[in-house]
Design a protein around this motif. Structure first.
Motif, PDB file in Angstrom:
ATOM      1  N   LEU A  97    -114.377 -30.307 -34.901  1.00  0.00           N
ATOM      2  CA  LEU A  97    -113.922 -29.554 -33.734  1.00  0.00           C
ATOM      3  C   LEU A  97    -114.421 -28.110 -33.760  1.00  0.00           C
ATOM      4  O   LEU A  97    -113.882 -27.241 -33.086  1.00  0.00           O
ATOM      5  N   LEU A 107    -115.554 -26.945 -30.304  1.00  0.00           N
ATOM      6  CA  LEU A 107    -114.384 -26.817 -29.421  1.00  0.00           C
ATOM      7  C   LEU A 107    -113.622 -25.539 -29.760  1.00  0.00           C
ATOM      8  O   LEU A 107    -113.178 -24.802 -28.882  1.00  0.00           O
ATOM      9  N   TYR A 147    -108.245 -32.827 -24.986  1.00  0.00           N
ATOM     10  CA  TYR A 147    -109.518 -32.112 -24.821  1.00  0.00           C
ATOM     11  C   TYR A 147    -109.466 -31.303 -23.525  1.00  0.00           C
ATOM     12  O   TYR A 147    -109.848 -30.126 -23.481  1.00  0.00           O
ATOM     13  N   GLN A 169    -109.342 -26.974 -22.695  1.00  0.00           N
ATOM     14  CA  GLN A 169    -110.151 -26.163 -21.771  1.00  0.00           C
ATOM     15  C   GLN A 169    -109.257 -25.351 -20.837  1.00  0.00           C
ATOM     16  O   GLN A 169    -109.534 -24.197 -20.559  1.00  0.00           O
ATOM     17  N   THR A 227    -112.966 -22.653 -27.078  1.00  0.00           N
ATOM     18  CA  THR A 227    -111.620 -22.570 -26.490  1.00  0.00           C
ATOM     19  C   THR A 227    -110.583 -21.942 -27.411  1.00  0.00           C
ATOM     20  O   THR A 227    -109.492 -21.621 -26.971  1.00  0.00           O
ATOM     21  N   TYR A 279    -115.893 -35.237 -28.107  1.00  0.00           N
ATOM     22  CA  TYR A 279    -115.762 -34.649 -29.445  1.00  0.00           C
ATOM     23  C   TYR A 279    -117.041 -34.903 -30.250  1.00  0.00           C
ATOM     24  O   TYR A 279    -117.639 -35.977 -30.135  1.00  0.00           O
TER      25      TYR A 279
END
Ligand SMILES: *Cc1c(COP(=O)(O)O)cnc(C)c1O
Length: 475
Positions: A375, A378, A437, A441, A382, A359
């Motif tokens: 985030l 991320l 996490y 993905q 995703t 992260y």
């Protein structure tokens, strides 16, 4: 779950109160026209109702609770027992002072202890919350400038990494707010500060550690710049457990401070009960403190400071919160206070270091008692947002961190483990963050629906905001 009004039956009840044997009083036109609609149920139905409610909520006794910017969450039980003693909890504010000498002594001792911890000379316990303390502290700054005939000092400088209550309190106290930006490191931009100060500066409000959990390394320079311009320095000490027993705001050039006893000293923030936001100040400001300061040596009494800004709350503040704070401080002692802050900082840094490969941690640097993850990347990769990860934690029995705060970090999750958590608990939480996490993905859509194991899944937040149902309809 059924509401209490939907349970029980007419005529059912429990008899805790003795039967009323007095004749009814006729209030004429003020009398109630209809029976009061009260729940009617037996004792065991009532008991089950509250037990069911308790089971549906999540608290610090259920597991790890890393909610950021709320500092301590576990309150040792002894503090509650002491505050529950009849001599503290059963007194009346109008009682004559010679019968409440012990309580006055508590206020005096708490003032001494917290002045020692913060490096201040005087303190008021009147304010009932942090923001209320900010307002009170700003009134002291205002009174000080006015007492010197400085009517033009109307501006309070607030860095953008300050807590949101800071600018709001400044406006409430009648000041204009000057916002200054942070540097890339997440600390005060000294050049911007130098440009902002002047003849109209009343003071600076600094949240330290700031809302991204960083201790400003230029703190002495910052307070000097403001003092040289004729302003005063205000320290937002709501999150004092990052620094207590290590450094003192009073030694760093601050003139006024507020604390959140309901964050750092034995009353959890958001505990649903009263709070206390005492304000400490240097000796030259003590004459402006709100009413009722404890004075005297042998026989203690309340005294109004000479140029008091006036009362900011009825009576003496939320006294029992002060009792708990004093119990906590005396129980820990000097070494314990220092150890608590060391552990708070160690735990946050341990987690941040373990998670930083996966992260993004906002603003690398000297994290104190908490850290903020972004985030944003991320989510781009995703589609999994800070909200999704926060909700996912619930399925593993972990309370979400503070979400989408501070505003200067996008997709923010603010994690504050606190000093009372063990290494095993932290390791388990780190593992959960890693799993989530991984899941982001591989199966992001599952996280959009989390949590799946809690009594309530994901509430419809838009509907809750646009069409809130705020009243119960008996029809
Ligand atoms: C919580 C907090 C406040 C406000 O305290 P309240 O008691 O909620 O009014 C102010 N500043 C900081 C840094 C805080 O974390």
């Amino acid at each position: 779950m059924e509401l209490i009004f939907e349970k029980g039956a007419k005529g059912r009840g429990l008899s805790i109160l003795p039967k009323n044997e007095l004749a009814p009083v006729d209030f004429g036109c003020h009398s109630r026209e209809k029976e009061l609609n009260l729940p009617q149920m037996s004792e065991n139905e009532l008991s089950r109702h509250y037990t069911q409610l308790a089971k549906r909520s999540r608290g610090v006794n259920d597991g790890f609770y890393p909610l950021g910017s709320c500092t301590m969450k576990y309150n040792p039980k002894i503090n509650e027992s002491i505050a529950g003693l009849a001599g503290f909890s059963k007194i009346h504010p109008m009682q004559s002072q010679h019968t409440t000498q012990g309580c006055l002594k508590v206020l005096k001792k708490a003032e001494e202890a917290l002045c020692e911890i913060t490096g201040m000379d005087g303190m008021t316990f009147q304010p009932a919350a942090g923001a209320h303390g900010e307002f009170t502290g700003l009134l002291l700054i205002k009174a000080y400038h006015l007492s010197r005939g400085n009517v033009g000092r109307k501006k309070i400088i607030v860095p953008d990494s300050a807590h949101g209550t800071n600018p709001a309190s400044a406006v409430m106290a009648g000041f204009e707010v000057v916002n200054i930006p942070s540097t890339k490191e997440g600390i005060v931009d000294l050049d911007a500060l130098r440009d902002a100060v002047g003849e109209d500066t009343a003071g600076l409000m600094l949240t330290n550690p700031n809302t991204v959990g960083i201790f400003d390394k230029n703190i002495l320079e910052i307070t000097d710049i403001v003092h040289e311009a004729g302003g005063l320095n205000y320290y937002d000490g709501a999150n004092l457990n990052a620094i207590m027993g290590q450094v003192r705001p009073g030694d760093m050039g601050f003139d006024v401070i507020h604390l959140n006893l309901h964050k750092t000293f034995a009353t959890p923030h958001g505990g649903g009960g009263p709070g206390s936001g005492p304000v400490g100040c240097k000796a030259f400001l003590a004459e402006f403190l709100p009413g009722c300061q404890v004075a005297g040596e042998e026989e203690l009494y309340f005294e109004k400071p000479k140029h008091s800004v006036g009362k900011v709350k009825a009576f003496y503040g939320n006294f029992l919160v002060v009792v708990k704070a004093l119990a906590y401080i005396l129980n820990l002692g000097c070494d314990g206070i220092a150890e608590a802050s060391q552990n708070a900082v160690l735990n946050a840094n341990y987690m941040a270091k373990k998670l930083m490969n996966l992260y993004d941690i906002a603003f690398e640097g000297n994290w104190m008692h908490e850290f903020v993850m972004s985030l944003e990347e991320l989510k781009k990769k995703t589609g999994v947002s800070a909200m999704d990860i926060a909700k996912g934690l619930l399925d593993y029995g972990i309370h979400p961190p503070t979400m989408y705060f501070p505003l200067i970090v996008h997709e923010a999750l603010m994690v504050e483990p606190t000093e009372t958590e063990s290494r095993e608990t932290l390791d388990r939480a780190i593992e959960v963050f890693e799993k989530l996490y991984d899941q982001a993905q591989k199966e992001p859509e599952k996280l959009h629906n989390a949590p799946v194991s809690t009594p309530v899944g994901r509430p419809d937040e838009v509907k809750a905001a646009r069409h809130p149902i705020l009243r119960y309809s008996f029809e």
